[in-house]
Design an enzyme around this catalytic site. Structure first.
Site, PDB file in Angstrom:
ATOM      1  CG  ASP A   1      -6.637   9.985   3.751  1.00  0.00           C
ATOM      2  OD1 ASP A   1      -7.778   9.667   3.998  1.00  0.00           O
ATOM      3  OD2 ASP A   1      -5.881   9.932   4.469  1.00  0.00           O
TER       4      ASP A   1
ATOM      5  CG  ASP B   1      -1.095   8.777  -0.534  1.00  0.00           C
ATOM      6  OD1 ASP B   1      -2.242   9.443  -0.357  1.00  0.00           O
ATOM      7  OD2 ASP B   1      -0.719   7.787   0.264  1.00  0.00           O
TER       8      ASP B   1
HETATM    9  N1  GLY Z   1      -3.223  10.161   4.111  1.00  0.00           N
HETATM   10  C1  GLY Z   1      -2.864   9.705   5.268  1.00  0.00           C
HETATM   11  C2  GLY Z   1      -2.879  10.143   6.481  1.00  0.00           C
HETATM   12  O1  GLY Z   1      -3.815  11.379   6.403  1.00  0.00           O
HETATM   13  O2  GLY Z   1      -2.740  10.065   7.687  1.00  0.00           O
END
Ligand code: GLY
Length: 405
Positions: free
Chosen positions: A181, A115
């Site tokens: 994501d 992330d």
């Molecule tokens: N990337 C984690 C979420 O969208 O909860």
């Protein structure tokens, strides 16, 4: 300094719904409200002093949850303060934006999850865009270097999560999970490639987008949340979910990440397949019979108890922001429809149903978001990334207005 002045002038010209104005547009009111709420949030953060308290959500006891630098959400509050500065043109927000950005500097070195694109792009990336600070550019490049360590060439993807021995992920049978994501982390890779001249970052981003395009999507245009790969053979091992209601379901925020991610991938590469992916997944969303009239989705399009299921305002904010950008791509007659759809999401989010009264909701702007229903975590709460993408959407809406659209 020139850049700061330009921001102030353009903001004042378009978003002028301060008290005393005769006509208050929804956009102007939304910025005015966001400013009031975030000023209170900043005041609280400042009163808590060192170390930096990074507002993330609300806990069950009603207290604000603050995250540490390694949390995937650590860049959103600093990024929201950058957007607040940009939207208001008020340079008194800049020292706060800088302080909160620099407080998460260690995020650029993080290598144990994917992330860093969110974390460093939203904070340092926006800071660099608005100030030209070369140390912020260096942080973006360093973060791309960190993210590159997670590239698995045989599968052609960036691994999202580690699978530690004895972990829940191992129990699920995963080896090399990639979540949709992860498309959101590619923007940082494209930017780092431009900043450094190193095409490796660009190539990794394209490889990831291509393989995701091939593996994550269903014939109806929706996407799976998790694809688990064999990083040696490169084969797909599982098509699963983590935050959706079923492996076969359409988790709402996942659809939002896909629309946004492929819009960015198109902007950065000009590859029409990416544009068609963004358009196709948005078509799935907008034609879905379970999309509510106010266009703020339930947490999963297939949630079993609809209409008595929580909404996810974060998914709505991400879709709105993505649509404003998608409207600037070569989409022909759909351009105005995308703007109109995003406007109607934003008007819903800016209504009393989703926008919290000043001083309430932990001083977050939006309410009614969901982190993870299956895990029972943060259900019907504010989330800092809902606020971040809401502010980004307001900024993009303003840019469209400035361009006469
Ligand atoms: N990337 C984690 C979420 O969208 O909860």
């Amino acid at each position: 300094m020139k850049k700061l002045l330009f921001v102030a002038v353009t903001s004042a010209a378009v978003f002028v719904a301060c008290s005393g104005d005769k006509v208050k547009t929804w956009e102007g009111l939304a910025v005015e409200n966001a400013r009031i709420q975030m000023e209170k949030q900043i005041e609280t953060v400042e009163s808590l002093g060192f170390p930096f308290h990074n507002p993330t959500s609300l806990q069950d006891d009603g207290n604000v949850l603050y995250c540490d630098v390694t949390d995937w959400r650590s860049g959103f509050f600093p990024g929201a303060v950058w957007y607040l500065y940009e939207l208001t043109g008020d340079s008194t927000f800049v020292p706060y934006a800088r302080k909160y950005t620099e407080a998460i500097s260690d995020a650029q070195y993080l290598r144990w999850h994917h992330d860093v694109g969110f974390m460093v792009g939203c904070s340092f990336g926006n800071g660099y865009r608005l100030t030209g600070d070369s140390t912020y550019a260096a942080a973006v490049v360093e973060a791309a270097r960190s993210l590159s360590t997670r590239f698995r060439p045989n599968a052609g993807i960036i691994q999202s999560w580690d699978v530690d021995p004895g972990s829940e992920r191992e129990a699920k049978g995963w080896a090399c999970p990639v979540i949709i994501d992860n498309m959101m982390n590619l923007e940082l890779m494209f930017e780092a490639s431009r900043l450094s001249g190193d095409s490796t970052f660009y190539n990794i981003a394209v490889s990831h987008a291509d393989r995701t395009l091939k593996e994550h999507f269903r014939p109806d245009g929706s996407c799976f949340h998790v694809i688990d790969y064999d990083s040696v053979s490169g084969d797909v091992r599982h098509r699963h979910t983590a935050q959706g209601c079923a492996h076969s379901s359409a988790w709402s925020r996942g659809q939002a990440w896909a629309i946004y991610g492929y819009t960015v991938a198109y902007r950065e590469t000009g590859n029409d397949a990416y544009l068609q992916r963004a358009v196709g997944t948005f078509d799935f969303v907008r034609n879905h019979p379970n999309m509510p009239a106010d266009k703020v989705p339930y947490w999963d399009f297939d949630a079993p108890g609809i209409p008595d299921e929580p909404r996810d305002a974060s998914a709505a904010a991400v879709i709105a922001s993505a649509l404003y950008e998608l409207s600037t791509c070569p989409v022909g007659d759909m351009s105005q429809e995308y703007v109109a759809y995003a406007d109607s999401i934003m008007q819903s989010l800016s209504s009393a149903e989703y926008t919290a009264p000043a001083g309430e909701n932990g001083c977050f702007i939006l309410r009614h978001c969901v982190t993870s229903m299956p895990a029972g975590v943060e259900i019907d709460v504010p989330l800092n990334y809902a606020d971040y993408y809401y502010l980004e959407a307001l900024k993009r809406r303003r840019d469209l207005a400035l361009a006469g659209r």
